[in-house]
Design a protein around this motif. Structure first.
Motif, PDB file in Angstrom:
ATOM      1  N   ASN A 166     -10.321 -14.037  10.897  1.00 11.86           N
ATOM      2  CA  ASN A 166      -9.626 -13.734   9.655  1.00 11.86           C
ATOM      3  C   ASN A 166     -10.370 -12.613   8.926  1.00 11.86           C
ATOM      4  OD1 ASN A 166      -8.141 -13.706   7.292  1.00 11.86           O
ATOM      5  ND2 ASN A 166      -9.091 -15.560   6.463  1.00 11.86           N
ATOM      6  N   ASP A 167      -9.840 -11.395   9.009  1.00  7.48           N
ATOM      7  CA  ASP A 167     -10.436 -10.253   8.324  1.00  7.48           C
ATOM      8  C   ASP A 167      -9.709  -9.906   7.034  1.00  7.48           C
ATOM      9  OD1 ASP A 167     -12.215  -9.993  10.425  1.00  7.48           O
ATOM     10  OD2 ASP A 167     -10.879  -8.673  11.560  1.00  7.48           O
ATOM     11  N   THR A 168      -8.720 -10.720   6.643  1.00 12.06           N
ATOM     12  CA  THR A 168      -7.949 -10.418   5.438  1.00 12.06           C
ATOM     13  C   THR A 168      -8.754 -10.789   4.193  1.00 12.06           C
ATOM     14  OG1 THR A 168      -6.894 -12.599   5.272  1.00 12.06           O
ATOM     15  CG2 THR A 168      -5.883 -10.989   6.746  1.00 12.06           C
ATOM     16  N   VAL A 169      -8.193 -10.463   3.031  1.00 10.54           N
ATOM     17  CA  VAL A 169      -8.890 -10.739   1.767  1.00 10.54           C
ATOM     18  C   VAL A 169      -8.757 -12.193   1.342  1.00 10.54           C
ATOM     19  CG1 VAL A 169      -8.631  -8.365   0.980  1.00 10.54           C
ATOM     20  CG2 VAL A 169      -6.854 -10.042   0.432  1.00 10.54           C
ATOM     21  N   LEU A 170      -7.902 -12.952   2.025  1.00  8.91           N
ATOM     22  CA  LEU A 170      -7.692 -14.355   1.657  1.00  8.91           C
ATOM     23  C   LEU A 170      -8.642 -15.257   2.426  1.00  8.91           C
ATOM     24  CD1 LEU A 170      -3.790 -14.581   1.490  1.00  8.91           C
ATOM     25  CD2 LEU A 170      -5.398 -14.097  -0.352  1.00  8.91           C
ATOM     26  N   THR A 190       0.206 -13.194   4.252  1.00 15.94           N
ATOM     27  CA  THR A 190      -0.883 -12.382   3.702  1.00 15.94           C
ATOM     28  C   THR A 190      -0.552 -10.908   3.920  1.00 15.94           C
ATOM     29  OG1 THR A 190      -3.284 -12.010   3.731  1.00 15.94           O
ATOM     30  CG2 THR A 190      -2.205 -12.368   5.846  1.00 15.94           C
ATOM     31  N   MET A 245      -2.463  -7.073   5.146  1.00 13.05           N
ATOM     32  CA  MET A 245      -3.615  -6.580   5.887  1.00 13.05           C
ATOM     33  C   MET A 245      -3.714  -5.067   5.799  1.00 13.05           C
ATOM     34  SD  MET A 245      -2.899  -8.959   9.247  1.00 13.05           S
ATOM     35  CE  MET A 245      -4.181  -8.161  10.192  1.00 13.05           C
ATOM     36  N   LYS A 246      -4.941  -4.577   5.702  1.00 13.95           N
ATOM     37  CA  LYS A 246      -5.201  -3.144   5.790  1.00 13.95           C
ATOM     38  C   LYS A 246      -5.507  -2.764   7.238  1.00 13.95           C
ATOM     39  CE  LYS A 246      -6.796  -2.246   1.089  1.00 13.95           C
ATOM     40  NZ  LYS A 246      -7.900  -1.683   0.244  1.00 13.95           N
ATOM     41  N   GLN A 272      -7.695  -4.679  10.301  1.00  9.48           N
ATOM     42  CA  GLN A 272      -7.878  -6.093   9.991  1.00  9.48           C
ATOM     43  C   GLN A 272      -7.071  -6.934  10.973  1.00  9.48           C
ATOM     44  OE1 GLN A 272      -6.859  -6.644   5.844  1.00  9.48           O
ATOM     45  NE2 GLN A 272      -8.931  -6.136   5.162  1.00  9.48           N
TER      46      GLN A 272
END
Length: 351
Positions: free
Chosen positions: A72-76, A186, A188-189, A192
């Protein structure tokens, strides 16, 4: 459920038990996948509320119960995404309502682990390779892979398969459908990645709200709205107009002869604005708004047109569950065997 009218008075339950038995009758006034409306007659509030509570709390459905986060590389946070996954509706038309049904078994009554009888699996593995924000929706959940197929039931048709709702709308292009109907998980950038394994289990809303098969279920008493024309004729025209406007639901109106009439009694919400205005005029006998506590109007709304379950499927399941619970009571109290139960399908004869 509507409250009783304070000024008009009324009884919470006035069914004549001493003179006649309850013989409930149902009249369906509207039935689609999204909305069901029906009227329950010749019974009391205890039976009506039992049906409402079963619809809201005891009709089973599937929901994601376990999320194994691999990357999980997302901000959440992982827990936040897991919570969002649990709230994604899953089609649950073959889940089974009562033990005799050939549906999904509750985990506590099965293997206490994961098998075809109690578990369905979903996977997410998506990486954003483009230099723009990628919105991850429920359409990105992988539902047909070699790993997920091991939990599928070969004897189930396409209707009974557990899938994320709402389904893909073929009438519009994929990008529009994703934007307008996709449930956002979510964003993602670039570079990610989100990868996880989700396990769905069977449950009822008593366990958790994510198992809720309907958006809402409400019931209202049948309104009994009357106007005393002898008293109303003593009002001036301005007072009649003021009285008609006092009702927020426009239950009353003036006819061509400027006589106050009850135009839409079914829209009454027992707010007592009309009786309050009558007291203001010093005419308490001008009108009354009471409840017929033997007639109940139900409205049941589905979460999506595709599931977790259609509105009429939930209503049918609620009556089957209530009938089965009463059969269990008769078995425990009097030793009666349960030799029949309500059919699961409308055209299927009872066993």
């Amino acid at each position: 459920m509507a409250s009783l009218s304070y000024y008009a008075g009324g009884e919470f339950m006035n069914f004549p038990y001493d003179s006649e038995p309850r013989r409930p009758r149902i009249q369906v006034t509207h039935a689609t996948k999204e909305l069901v409306k029906f009227t329950l007659r010749d019974t009391d509030v205890s039976m009506a509320n039992a049906i409402r509570r079963i619809i809201l709390a005891e009709v089973p459905a599937m929901a994601i119960e376990l999320v194994e986060m691999e990357e999980n590389d997302t901000v959440l946070f992982d827990e936040f995404i897991a919570h969002r996954m649990g709230l994604i509706p899953l089609s649950s038309h073959g889940v089974g309502d009562i033990p005799p049904d050939d549906g999904v078994t509750l985990s506590k009554d099965c293997c206490q682990g994961e098998c075809q009888a109690c578990t369905r699996e979903f996977r997410v593995d998506i990486t954003n390779y483009e230099d723009k924000v990628l919105t991850v929706t429920h359409f990105d959940i992988q539902q047909d892979t070699p790993e997920t197929r091991q939990f599928e039931r070969a004897d189930w048709g396409e209707k009974k398969q557990v899938r994320c709702c709402p389904f893909r709308n073929e009438a519009v292009d994929e990008e529009t459908d994703r934007r307008e109907n996709g449930i956002i998980i979510t964003k993602m950038k670039k570079d990610q990645r989100l990868k996880m394994v989700c396990k769905a289990k069977k449950g009822i809303p008593k366990f958790h709200a994510k198992f809720m098969p309907v958006a809402t279920c409400v019931m209202n008493y049948e309104p009994i709205v009357t106007v005393n024309h002898d008293v109303a004729n003593g009002l001036t025209l301005d007072e009649k107009i003021e009285f008609v406007k006092a009702c927020p639901r426009k239950v009353f109106e003036l006819d061509i002869e400027d006589t106050v009439q009850v135009a839409r009694h079914g829209d009454c919400i027992f707010c007592d604005e009309c009786t309050a205005k009558a007291r203001e005029f010093g005419k308490r006998d001008l009108c009354s708004a009471q409840m017929d506590s033997s007639i109940f109007h139900f409205t049941v709304e589905a979460v999506t047109p595709d599931g977790p379950r259609t509105a009429y499927d939930v209503v049918r399941a609620a009556f089957r569950i209530l009938d089965y619970k009463l059969s269990l009571f008769m078995q425990d109290a009097y030793g009666d065997d349960i030799d029949h139960y309500l059919p699961q399908e409308r055209d299927k004869p009872p066993n």
